[in-house]
Write a protein that holds these residues in place. Structure first.
Motif, PDB file in Angstrom:
ATOM      1  N   PRO A  76       0.833  -1.201   0.000  1.00 21.99           N
ATOM      2  CA  PRO A  76       0.000   0.000   0.000  1.00 21.99           C
ATOM      3  C   PRO A  76       0.866   1.248   0.000  1.00 21.99           C
ATOM      4  N   GLU A  77       0.399   2.291  -0.676  1.00 23.43           N
ATOM      5  CA  GLU A  77       1.144   3.543  -0.715  1.00 23.43           C
ATOM      6  C   GLU A  77       1.196   4.167   0.670  1.00 23.43           C
ATOM      7  N   ARG A  78       2.395   4.588   1.038  1.00 25.97           N
ATOM      8  CA  ARG A  78       2.564   5.155   2.378  1.00 25.97           C
ATOM      9  C   ARG A  78       2.024   6.579   2.412  1.00 25.97           C
ATOM     10  N   ASP A  79       1.527   6.956   3.564  1.00 19.51           N
ATOM     11  CA  ASP A  79       1.041   8.311   3.776  1.00 19.51           C
ATOM     12  C   ASP A  79       2.242   9.221   3.983  1.00 19.51           C
ATOM     13  N   ARG A  80       2.476  10.120   3.028  1.00 20.53           N
ATOM     14  CA  ARG A  80       3.652  10.986   3.094  1.00 20.53           C
ATOM     15  C   ARG A  80       3.708  11.776   4.407  1.00 20.53           C
ATOM     16  N   ALA A 210      10.169   7.975  -0.225  1.00 25.05           N
ATOM     17  CA  ALA A 210       8.729   7.783  -0.061  1.00 25.05           C
ATOM     18  C   ALA A 210       8.018   9.092   0.270  1.00 25.05           C
ATOM     19  N   LYS A 211       8.691   9.969   0.990  1.00 26.41           N
ATOM     20  CA  LYS A 211       8.042  11.204   1.443  1.00 26.41           C
ATOM     21  C   LYS A 211       8.143  12.342   0.425  1.00 26.41           C
ATOM     22  N   TYR A 212       9.275  12.445  -0.276  1.00 26.93           N
ATOM     23  CA  TYR A 212       9.504  13.647  -1.088  1.00 26.93           C
ATOM     24  C   TYR A 212       9.599  13.412  -2.590  1.00 26.93           C
TER      25      TYR A 212
END
Length: 236
Positions: A76-80, A210-212
């Motif tokens: 699942p796509e991680r919540d940034r 994953a975040k940026y």
């Protein structure tokens, strides 16, 4: 008085009786062949129906297995917003998006080294892997498009470590190049964020990506990272 011959039925001539027997035998054999043919055709039809049914069931089962595999194996796509990264530096409104034709002193103007945003050249640097230092103003424009820029100290990071870094990066919207005067052997930058570290195996790199990487909140998020300028030493 009727004659005796008139009282008795006339016998069937032997030749006629023989012909009737042969005809009956032929009809019987033909009927037998027809029955066998119909039975064979019926059997083949049943086999075809059974084969089609089994193939359909197998096809449905395969599709179900594939769907199950995709659903269960996909991450699942991680919540940034929920990703916390120790040691990351961020910049906000102090980073402008101006296009300039002149050189920019990012360390003095924005306090970023290497740059992580700010005024930049109208032409972006094509994403890829470079073996030579790149022009800051072009690379920053790539950051505005959602790329991340992995810079490394060539005197502190060997070729195997660079390859390790590359293996942990996405296939697109990535810049990799050596950089002089880094505060750490490796620095990864995105627009408005930066992380310095030493070990190419540092797990924080994956969190940073994953975040940026391809941040949808940027003004030019998703704009091309190719078709502009290839810097010197591009190898991939």
């Amino acid at each position: 008085m009727a004659s005796r011959d008139q009282d008795q039925s006339s016998p069937v001539p032997p030749k006629v009786a023989k012909d009737q027997t042969v005809k009956q035998q032929r009809e019987a054999r033909r009927a037998e062949k027809v029955a066998k043919l119909k039975a064979q055709q019926a059997k083949e039809k049943r086999n075809r129906i059974l084969g089609i049914s089994l193939a359909s069931v197998a096809g449905v089962a395969i599709v179900a297995l594939v769907v199950t595999f995709v659903v269960t194996s996909a991450e699942p796509e991680r919540d940034r917003a929920s990703i916390q990264i120790e040691g990351v530096q961020t910049w906000g409104d102090e980073l402008d998006f101006n296009h300039v034709e002149t050189a920019v002193d990012y360390a003095t103007q924005y306090g970023t080294n290497p740059p992580a945003g700010g005024s930049h050249n109208p032409a972006w640097l094509n994403c890829g892997v470079y073996t030579e230092p790149q022009q800051n103003e072009n690379a920053v424009h790539s950051l505005e498009h959602g790329a991340v820029w992995v810079t490394y100290d060539a005197s502190a990071v060997n070729e195997d470590e660079v390859n390790t870094l590359r293996s942990k990066l996405p296939d697109s919207y990535v810049l990799v190049s050596p950089y002089e005067g880094l505060p750490s052997p490796i620095v990864v930058s995105a627009w408005g964020a930066q992380l310095a570290f030493e070990d190419p195996e540092d797990p924080r790199l994956a969190d940073f990506i994953a975040k940026y990487w391809q941040n949808p909140d940027l003004p030019e998020a998703g704009a091309s990272c190719s078709g502009a300028i290839d810097g010197p030493g591009k190898v991939a």
